[in-house]
Design a protein around this motif. Structure first.
Motif, PDB file in Angstrom:
ATOM      1  N   ALA A  33     -53.360  32.521-108.244  1.00  0.00           N
ATOM      2  CA  ALA A  33     -52.420  31.412-108.064  1.00  0.00           C
ATOM      3  C   ALA A  33     -50.975  31.893-108.146  1.00  0.00           C
ATOM      4  N   ALA A  34     -50.691  32.794-109.083  1.00  0.00           N
ATOM      5  CA  ALA A  34     -49.337  33.336-109.210  1.00  0.00           C
ATOM      6  C   ALA A  34     -48.958  34.146-107.969  1.00  0.00           C
ATOM      7  N   MET A  35     -49.905  34.877-107.431  1.00  0.00           N
ATOM      8  CA  MET A  35     -49.651  35.685-106.242  1.00  0.00           C
ATOM      9  C   MET A  35     -49.262  34.829-105.046  1.00  0.00           C
ATOM     10  N   LEU A  36     -49.846  33.646-104.946  1.00  0.00           N
ATOM     11  CA  LEU A  36     -49.620  32.788-103.779  1.00  0.00           C
ATOM     12  C   LEU A  36     -48.279  32.058-103.810  1.00  0.00           C
ATOM     13  N   LYS A  37     -47.497  32.224-104.868  1.00  0.00           N
ATOM     14  CA  LYS A  37     -46.216  31.541-104.979  1.00  0.00           C
ATOM     15  C   LYS A  37     -45.096  32.252-104.235  1.00  0.00           C
ATOM     16  N   VAL A  38     -45.336  33.466-103.776  1.00  0.00           N
ATOM     17  CA  VAL A  38     -44.280  34.208-103.086  1.00  0.00           C
ATOM     18  C   VAL A  38     -44.294  33.867-101.598  1.00  0.00           C
ATOM     19  N   GLU A  39     -43.442  34.511-100.827  1.00  0.00           N
ATOM     20  CA  GLU A  39     -43.349  34.268 -99.380  1.00  0.00           C
ATOM     21  C   GLU A  39     -44.734  34.329 -98.739  1.00  0.00           C
ATOM     22  N   PRO A  40     -45.082  33.372 -97.866  1.00  0.00           N
ATOM     23  CA  PRO A  40     -46.459  33.225 -97.382  1.00  0.00           C
ATOM     24  C   PRO A  40     -47.068  34.480 -96.766  1.00  0.00           C
TER      25      PRO A  40
END
Length: 277
Positions: A77-84
């Motif tokens: 989930a944390a990984m998916l918060k950056v630029e798509p």
């Protein structure tokens, strides 16, 4: 802690047989970040010893494994918060790493027996489909859980399970996420034996592992490699590959020892594979 062990696992060796046990019983052996690092390293260490001829993979406590630990999902989930685009690239890399953890079971030159009791859910299904033989206690239950949390299983189940059981049954189990028991697991061919309880199941797994360890380790490695190759290739390709394999690996020493031992009514004695160069 021995070289082979890690934070998530214990490893015990009885001659040529190694018992690899998930040792987080308080969390139903949920697959925490340590799990994904430990398992391939342990299998690599045991392979490099050159003396291990069979392994048993089991779980401590009431359950084999409840699947992926929530901490792993938190990191995703944390990984998916950056630029798509970067998030997608990073997630793909993580999935490939997790997949390789179970492919390491296939890479091991010795057969791996899954000894399943209690829960075998989600990622645990991915893991056992990479094992060579699967045994279960009567209390074992299974579920391809990923559909129930809004995702498709992505570390091996959808690729390996349809090669082990009827593809239509694999599809129904993956699409519904329903639980099924050890009797059904045996009826569909997922496990090859069921036993009254964990102790009797482990006793049978140990007997089986010792029986396998008495065979030529070169032949065991060849059977394992060629089964995996044939699963992923045509019959013609598989026939060609085994001809090439035996053309290079078949040795008179093991053949003569096996034949002479049978004629003399004694146990055959084979050399270990030895350490890789």
């Amino acid at each position: 802690m021995s070289k082979a062990e890690g934070p998530f696992f214990t490893v015990e060796q009885n001659g040529p047989v190694a018992e690899i046990t998930m040792n987080r019983p308080d969390s139903a052996n949920a697959m925490s970040p340590d799990f994904w690092d430990d398992l391939p390293r342990i299998l690599r260490d045991l392979s490099e010893q050159g003396t291990v001829r069979a392994a048993i993979l089991g779980g401590a406590g009431r359950h084999f494994s409840g699947g992926m630990d929530l901490a792993t999902f938190d990191s995703i989930a944390a990984m998916l918060k950056v630029e798509p685009g970067r998030a997608a690239h990073g997630l793909r890399g993580l999935i490939l790493k997790l997949q390789d953890t179970f492919t390491a079971i296939e890479r091991a030159p010795f057969p791996v027996i899954a000894a399943i009791h209690g829960a075998c859910i989600g990622g645990a299904i991915d893991m056992i489909t990479a094992c060579d033989i699967r045994l279960a206690s009567q209390d074992a239950f299974f579920a391809i859980e990923e559909i129930n949390i809004g995702m498709a299983a992505d570390v091996g189940t959808l690729q390996r399970l349809p090669k082990l059981i009827a593809p239509g049954i694999a599809a129904e189990l993956a699409l519904t996420g329903r639980r099924f028991d050890s009797a059904e697991a045996r009826s569909i061919g997922l496990v090859t034996g069921t036993f009254p309880d964990r102790d009797s199941m482990l006793a049978e797994a140990r007997l089986l592992a010792q029986s396998l360890a008495a065979r030529s380790p070169l032949a065991l490695a060849g059977i394992k490699r060629n089964l995996a190759y044939s699963r992923d290739h045509s019959v013609a390709d598989g026939l060609d590959y085994i001809a090439t394999w035996n053309g290079g690996m078949l040795r008179a020493e093991d053949l003569m020892e096996a034949i002479q031992a049978r004629a003399q009514k004694r146990a055959a004695v084979f050399k270990d594979l030895g350490k890789p160069a």
